[in-house]
Design a protein around this motif. Structure first.
Motif, short mmCIF file in Angstrom:
data_model
loop_
_atom_site.label_atom_id
_atom_site.label_comp_id
_atom_site.label_asym_id
_atom_site.label_seq_id
_atom_site.Cartn_x
_atom_site.Cartn_y
_atom_site.Cartn_z
N CYS A 77 0.67 -1.22 -0.29
CA CYS A 77 0.18 0.10 0.27
C CYS A 77 1.04 1.31 0.41
O CYS A 77 0.99 2.69 -0.60
N HIS A 78 1.80 1.45 0.43
CA HIS A 78 3.18 2.63 1.23
C HIS A 78 3.57 2.44 0.17
O HIS A 78 4.08 4.09 -0.17
N GLY A 79 4.38 2.10 -0.55
CA GLY A 79 4.50 2.05 -2.34
C GLY A 79 4.21 2.57 -3.28
O GLY A 79 5.01 3.46 -4.14
N THR A 80 2.54 2.46 -3.56
CA THR A 80 1.71 3.58 -4.10
C THR A 80 0.82 4.46 -3.30
O THR A 80 0.57 5.18 -4.65
N GLY A 81 0.20 4.53 -2.14
CA GLY A 81 -0.74 5.20 -1.74
C GLY A 81 -1.72 4.79 -2.47
O GLY A 81 -2.47 5.65 -2.03
N LEU A 82 -1.54 3.90 -1.57
CA LEU A 82 -3.30 2.37 -2.02
C LEU A 82 -3.96 2.85 -0.95
O LEU A 82 -3.45 2.72 0.22
N ALA A 83 -4.67 3.44 -1.42
CA ALA A 83 -6.01 3.23 -0.03
C ALA A 83 -5.94 4.01 1.01
O ALA A 83 -6.42 4.49 1.85
N GLY A 84 -5.34 5.08 0.09
CA GLY A 84 -5.11 6.65 1.02
C GLY A 84 -4.10 6.47 1.76
O GLY A 84 -4.13 7.36 2.91
N SER A 85 -3.10 5.58 2.05
CA SER A 85 -2.35 5.19 2.93
C SER A 85 -0.87 6.23 2.18
O SER A 85 -1.21 6.22 0.79
N PRO A 86 0.02 7.11 2.94
CA PRO A 86 0.69 7.68 2.59
C PRO A 86 1.71 7.71 2.07
O PRO A 86 2.36 6.32 2.21
N LYS A 87 2.42 7.53 1.41
CA LYS A 87 3.33 6.88 -0.15
C LYS A 87 4.51 7.23 0.85
O LYS A 87 5.22 8.47 1.20
N PHE A 88 5.25 5.79 0.33
CA PHE A 88 6.60 5.96 1.05
C PHE A 88 7.56 7.45 0.34
O PHE A 88 7.58 7.81 -0.93
N GLY A 89 8.11 7.98 1.71
CA GLY A 89 8.53 8.93 0.39
C GLY A 89 7.97 10.43 0.59
O GLY A 89 9.12 11.63 0.03
N ASP A 90 6.57 10.30 0.60
CA ASP A 90 6.12 11.39 0.49
C ASP A 90 6.35 12.38 1.80
O ASP A 90 4.81 12.33 2.53
N ALA A 91 7.52 13.58 1.73
CA ALA A 91 7.04 14.16 3.00
C ALA A 91 6.07 15.11 3.41
O ALA A 91 5.35 14.93 4.62
N ALA A 92 5.28 15.24 2.69
CA ALA A 92 4.12 16.33 2.43
C ALA A 92 3.14 15.67 2.50
O ALA A 92 2.08 15.81 3.65
N ALA A 93 2.57 14.15 2.23
CA ALA A 93 1.83 13.03 2.68
C ALA A 93 2.51 12.68 3.90
O ALA A 93 1.54 12.04 5.14
N TRP A 94 3.46 12.56 4.84
CA TRP A 94 3.86 11.88 6.34
C TRP A 94 3.39 13.18 7.30
O TRP A 94 3.90 12.83 8.60
N ALA A 95 3.93 14.42 6.57
CA ALA A 95 4.18 15.72 7.90
C ALA A 95 2.47 15.84 9.36
O ALA A 95 3.24 15.34 10.09
N PRO A 96 1.47 15.25 8.22
CA PRO A 96 0.22 15.69 9.41
C PRO A 96 0.69 14.34 10.27
O PRO A 96 0.70 14.55 11.25
N ARG A 97 1.25 12.79 9.91
CA ARG A 97 1.75 12.23 10.18
C ARG A 97 2.11 12.01 11.74
O ARG A 97 2.10 11.70 12.33
N ILE A 98 3.40 12.88 11.13
CA ILE A 98 4.72 12.49 12.12
C ILE A 98 4.29 13.39 13.69
O ILE A 98 5.09 13.12 14.16
N ALA A 99 3.28 14.91 12.33
CA ALA A 99 2.30 15.57 13.68
C ALA A 99 2.94 14.84 15.12
O ALA A 99 2.44 15.59 15.93
N LYS A 100 1.24 13.68 14.91
CA LYS A 100 0.90 12.95 15.71
C LYS A 100 2.00 11.99 17.18
O LYS A 100 1.47 12.33 18.05
N GLY A 101 3.36 12.40 16.30
CA GLY A 101 4.09 11.08 17.55
C GLY A 101 4.58 9.64 16.88
O GLY A 101 3.34 9.31 15.93
N TYR A 102 5.39 9.63 17.09
CA TYR A 102 5.61 8.17 16.79
C TYR A 102 4.94 7.28 18.04
O TYR A 102 3.92 6.33 16.62
N ASP A 103 4.71 7.39 18.99
CA ASP A 103 3.63 6.36 19.74
C ASP A 103 1.35 6.85 18.80
O ASP A 103 1.60 4.88 18.86
N THR A 104 1.78 6.87 18.52
CA THR A 104 0.73 7.52 17.52
C THR A 104 0.06 6.12 16.55
O THR A 104 -0.68 5.66 16.40
N LEU A 105 1.49 6.97 15.98
CA LEU A 105 1.77 6.13 14.60
C LEU A 105 1.54 4.93 14.73
O LEU A 105 1.29 3.99 14.63
N ILE A 106 2.19 4.06 16.01
CA ILE A 106 2.42 2.79 16.40
C ILE A 106 1.74 2.18 16.83
O ILE A 106 0.63 1.23 16.47
#
Length: 252
Positions: A77-106
């Motif tokens: 999924c993350h290789g292509t952004g499938l089903a709304g997942s943040p695409k690998f290496g896409d800083a713009a897509a990952w930024a709001p997720r990263i802002a939630k913190g490592y524990d939340t992402l885990i």
């Protein structure tokens, strides 16, 4: 009967016939709606990458790095952004997720979140492996998380040669079948996308299993409806059969 009444009856009949035809057409094509994003060349290619490597080349269970887990599971999924997942290496897509913190992402990765199943659909992953994969992907998108170290007390406690059974097990048809399922087939069969019978859904699989396993493998090898030949898998027929048998056994 008055002319106006006759016209109303004729119009009513026409509407009924049109509606009936539409309903019959809808019924005939139900289950074959194709999620174009799932079946794009890029999505299929991404799901094939981990299987392109040796099926038995993974590190021992629990000892895979974030990159290895990404390439074996998350890339689907993350290789292509499938089903709304943040695409690998896409800083713009990952930024709001990263802002939630490592524990939340885990927590999202371990428990499942939106379209993503628990542990990315690979429950055999250890929690640390999932954490490493999260850190690996997030870091590629701009984070600076630290992956849990590979090894440690658990690895040190393992006797010499403990990885050998894992290597042997990887050659077992059931293990190989699961590996291929997790890497290729899961994109459609875990969710029922594109009309695929969902993994473990006995009712959906029952009519497909009536001809017997050999016929099921034959049909899957040639491809059917939205599914390309061998589901897009490029490995051996024996390995592909193992994947089919894995899904069939889970649905009996």
């Amino acid at each position: 009967m008055a002319p106006g009444s006759v016209i109303k009856v004729i119009v009513g009949i026409i509407v009924f016939v049109v509606a009936a035809i539409w309903l019959l057409a809808k019924l005939a094509t139900s289950g074959y709606e194709i999620d174009a994003q799932v079946m794009t060349k890029e999505a299929v290619a991404a799901r094939l990458k981990p299987v392109g490597d040796s099926v038995a080349s993974d590190a021992p269970p629990g000892q895979r790095t974030g990159e290895q887990v990404f390439k074996a599971v998350c890339i689907s999924c993350h290789g292509t952004g499938l089903a709304g997942s943040p695409k690998f290496g896409d800083a713009a897509a990952w930024a709001p997720r990263i802002a939630k913190g490592y524990d939340t992402l885990i927590n999202h990765a371990l428990q499942g979140f939106n379209a993503m199943p628990v542990k990315g659909g690979s429950p055999d992953l250890s929690d640390d492996e999932v954490k490493r994969a999260v850190a690996y992907m997030a870091n590629a998108g701009g984070a600076k998380f630290t992956e849990p170290p590979v090894g440690g007390a658990a690895a040190a406690a393992s006797p010499a040669g403990a990885s050998a059974p894992a290597a042997v097990a990887a050659l077992d048809p059931q293990v190989v079948g699961k590996k291929i399922f997790d890497s290729v087939c899961t994109a459609c069969h875990s969710t029922g996308a594109a009309g695929a019978p969902k993994f473990g859904d006995k009712a959906a699989w029952a009519p497909r299993l009536k001809p017997g396993i050999d016929e099921v493998v034959k049909i899957a090898t040639k491809g059917l409806n939205a599914m390309p030949p061998k589901g897009g898998y490029t490995g051996s027929d024996a390995e592909f059969r193992a994947a089919v048998e894995y899904m069939v056994n889970a649905s009996k």
